[in-house]
Design a protein around this motif. Structure first.
Motif, PDB file in Angstrom:
ATOM      1  N   SER A  47       0.852  -1.190   0.000  1.00  0.00           N
ATOM      2  CA  SER A  47       0.000   0.000   0.000  1.00  0.00           C
ATOM      3  C   SER A  47       0.887   1.240   0.000  1.00  0.00           C
ATOM      4  N   ALA A  48       0.300   2.395  -0.289  1.00  0.00           N
ATOM      5  CA  ALA A  48       1.067   3.640  -0.271  1.00  0.00           C
ATOM      6  C   ALA A  48       1.724   3.876   1.095  1.00  0.00           C
ATOM      7  N   PRO A  49       0.999   3.691   2.215  1.00  0.00           N
ATOM      8  CA  PRO A  49       1.658   3.877   3.514  1.00  0.00           C
ATOM      9  C   PRO A  49       2.822   2.894   3.745  1.00  0.00           C
ATOM     10  N   GLN A  50       2.683   1.668   3.265  1.00  0.00           N
ATOM     11  CA  GLN A  50       3.782   0.705   3.399  1.00  0.00           C
ATOM     12  C   GLN A  50       4.997   1.135   2.590  1.00  0.00           C
ATOM     13  N   VAL A  52       5.812   4.220   1.860  1.00  0.00           N
ATOM     14  CA  VAL A  52       6.425   5.336   2.586  1.00  0.00           C
ATOM     15  C   VAL A  52       7.281   4.786   3.726  1.00  0.00           C
ATOM     16  N   GLU A  53       6.760   3.809   4.443  1.00  0.00           N
ATOM     17  CA  GLU A  53       7.519   3.207   5.544  1.00  0.00           C
ATOM     18  C   GLU A  53       8.804   2.560   5.027  1.00  0.00           C
TER      19      GLU A  53
END
Length: 83
Positions: A47-50, A52-53
């Protein structure tokens, strides 16, 4: 460690792990030039948040490299082998 170096042909790493390693290679060697194909693969697995992480972790560990190479980790002792 040999398996990580040859991650593209590894049978024990998942496709997502291989994509993460491809992203890391791109981050280290060609920042800012992630291909459309690699971007599509990454979005298929994360996912996008993953993502970024992952990028923040890549940055953290990469910025730490000179400190590790110079043996300047405060309170931490680097050893090799098992003894």
């Amino acid at each position: 460690m040999d398996e990580v170096r040859a991650y593209e042909t590894s049978d024990s790493l998942s496709d997502a792990q291989k994509v993460a390693l491809r992203l890391h290679d791109a981050f280290l060697f060609h920042p800012g030039r992630v291909s459309a194909a690699l971007r599509a693969e990454a979005l298929a697995h994360f996912s996008a948040p993953q993502l970024v992480e992952l990028a923040l972790k890549f940055y953290f560990w990469s910025s730490n490299r000179p400190t590790v190479a110079l043996g300047k980790l405060s309170g931490m002792r680097l050893t090799t082998g098992t003894g």
